[in-house]
Design a protein around this motif. Structure first.
Motif, PDB file in Angstrom:
ATOM      1  N   GLU A 185     -34.670  -2.801 -50.527  1.00 36.85           N
ATOM      2  CA  GLU A 185     -35.855  -1.956 -50.410  1.00 36.85           C
ATOM      3  C   GLU A 185     -36.393  -1.917 -48.987  1.00 36.85           C
ATOM      4  O   GLU A 185     -36.873  -0.878 -48.518  1.00 36.85           O
ATOM      5  CB  GLU A 185     -36.945  -2.448 -51.357  1.00 36.85           C
ATOM      6  N   SER A 186     -36.282  -3.032 -48.289  1.00 31.56           N
ATOM      7  CA  SER A 186     -36.871  -3.141 -46.954  1.00 31.56           C
ATOM      8  C   SER A 186     -36.162  -2.282 -45.917  1.00 31.56           C
ATOM      9  O   SER A 186     -36.718  -2.034 -44.837  1.00 31.56           O
ATOM     10  CB  SER A 186     -36.866  -4.599 -46.499  1.00 31.56           C
TER      11      SER A 186
ATOM     12  N   LEU B 123     -35.740   0.187 -36.070  1.00 29.18           N
ATOM     13  CA  LEU B 123     -35.678  -1.261 -36.259  1.00 29.18           C
ATOM     14  C   LEU B 123     -37.033  -1.911 -36.050  1.00 29.18           C
ATOM     15  O   LEU B 123     -37.842  -1.477 -35.198  1.00 29.18           O
ATOM     16  CB  LEU B 123     -34.641  -1.866 -35.320  1.00 29.18           C
ATOM     17  N   LYS B 124     -37.270  -2.953 -36.829  1.00 26.50           N
ATOM     18  CA  LYS B 124     -38.532  -3.688 -36.797  1.00 26.50           C
ATOM     19  C   LYS B 124     -38.242  -5.137 -36.444  1.00 26.50           C
ATOM     20  O   LYS B 124     -37.126  -5.637 -36.683  1.00 26.50           O
ATOM     21  CB  LYS B 124     -39.205  -3.613 -38.162  1.00 26.50           C
ATOM     22  N   PRO B 125     -39.241  -5.845 -35.918  1.00 27.72           N
ATOM     23  CA  PRO B 125     -39.014  -7.261 -35.592  1.00 27.72           C
ATOM     24  C   PRO B 125     -38.507  -8.066 -36.784  1.00 27.72           C
ATOM     25  O   PRO B 125     -37.692  -8.986 -36.609  1.00 27.72           O
ATOM     26  CB  PRO B 125     -40.396  -7.733 -35.139  1.00 27.72           C
ATOM     27  N   GLU B 126     -38.944  -7.723 -37.979  1.00 26.23           N
ATOM     28  CA  GLU B 126     -38.502  -8.459 -39.167  1.00 26.23           C
ATOM     29  C   GLU B 126     -37.052  -8.186 -39.531  1.00 26.23           C
ATOM     30  O   GLU B 126     -36.504  -8.836 -40.430  1.00 26.23           O
ATOM     31  CB  GLU B 126     -39.413  -8.148 -40.365  1.00 26.23           C
ATOM     32  N   ASP B 127     -36.405  -7.244 -38.857  1.00 26.31           N
ATOM     33  CA  ASP B 127     -34.977  -7.013 -39.049  1.00 26.31           C
ATOM     34  C   ASP B 127     -34.128  -7.999 -38.242  1.00 26.31           C
ATOM     35  O   ASP B 127     -32.908  -8.044 -38.394  1.00 26.31           O
ATOM     36  CB  ASP B 127     -34.588  -5.589 -38.650  1.00 26.31           C
ATOM     37  N   SER B 128     -34.766  -8.760 -37.371  1.00 31.75           N
ATOM     38  CA  SER B 128     -34.038  -9.731 -36.558  1.00 31.75           C
ATOM     39  C   SER B 128     -33.373 -10.771 -37.448  1.00 31.75           C
ATOM     40  O   SER B 128     -34.028 -11.362 -38.317  1.00 31.75           O
ATOM     41  CB  SER B 128     -34.986 -10.424 -35.576  1.00 31.75           C
ATOM     42  N   ALA B 129     -32.093 -10.975 -37.243  1.00 33.39           N
ATOM     43  CA  ALA B 129     -31.326 -11.900 -38.069  1.00 33.39           C
ATOM     44  C   ALA B 129     -29.887 -11.912 -37.576  1.00 33.39           C
ATOM     45  O   ALA B 129     -29.501 -11.090 -36.741  1.00 33.39           O
ATOM     46  CB  ALA B 129     -31.370 -11.483 -39.535  1.00 33.39           C
TER      47      ALA B 129
ATOM     48  N   VAL C  98     -32.744  -5.170 -29.088  1.00 29.68           N
ATOM     49  CA  VAL C  98     -33.248  -3.800 -29.096  1.00 29.68           C
ATOM     50  C   VAL C  98     -34.758  -3.841 -29.282  1.00 29.68           C
ATOM     51  O   VAL C  98     -35.290  -4.760 -29.910  1.00 29.68           O
ATOM     52  CB  VAL C  98     -32.567  -2.974 -30.211  1.00 29.68           C
ATOM     53  N   GLN C  99     -35.433  -2.847 -28.739  1.00 25.47           N
ATOM     54  CA  GLN C  99     -36.878  -2.764 -28.890  1.00 25.47           C
ATOM     55  C   GLN C  99     -37.251  -2.216 -30.265  1.00 25.47           C
ATOM     56  O   GLN C  99     -36.452  -1.487 -30.891  1.00 25.47           O
ATOM     57  CB  GLN C  99     -37.464  -1.880 -27.812  1.00 25.47           C
ATOM     58  N   PRO C 100     -38.433  -2.553 -30.749  1.00 22.03           N
ATOM     59  CA  PRO C 100     -38.889  -1.974 -32.022  1.00 22.03           C
ATOM     60  C   PRO C 100     -38.814  -0.450 -31.976  1.00 22.03           C
ATOM     61  O   PRO C 100     -39.161   0.177 -30.972  1.00 22.03           O
ATOM     62  CB  PRO C 100     -40.334  -2.459 -32.127  1.00 22.03           C
TER      63      PRO C 100
END
Length: 118
Positions: A64-65, A88-94, A11-13
């Protein structure tokens, strides 16, 4: 106890995804349910959890994030726990894992990949 996740993807940011976890073995009556995630080189972290309570006794908590962006919910009749993810943010990638916990005994799903990228 078996847990099977679905709903991951690319998904895109700023976009949204909904993860679902189907349980078996009557997990939902007795288990606290949660979503964890793990990215490469990092430890698995708790994202959101929901207890066995109903109505006013239901308690949800979030890292918190993800507060204000993610929502955890459970459907007792269908034995599904979901994680609605927005903004969603790139740092949510997991890899996201479903978890069921009772008395300190944990069960895990196989994980579903979420990638947030342009």
């Amino acid at each position: 106890v078996q847990l099977v996740e679905s709903g991951g993807g690319l998904v895109q940011p700023g976009g949204s995804l909904r993860l679902s976890c189907a349980g078996s073995g009557r997990v939902f009556d007795y288990y606290n349910l949660a979503w964890y995630r793990q990215s490469p080189g990092s430890q698995r972290e708790l994202v959101a959890e929901i207890n066995t309570g109903v109505g006013s006794r239901q308690v949800k908590s979030y890292a918190e994030s993800v507060k204000g962006r993610f929502t955890i919910s459970r459907e007792e009749s269908n034995e599904i726990v979901s994680l609605q993810m927005t903004d969603l943010k790139p740092e949510d990638s997991a890899v996201y894992y479903c978890n069921a916990n009772v008395g300190g005994i944990h069960s895990w799903g196989q994980g579903t990949q979420v990638t947030v990228a342009s």
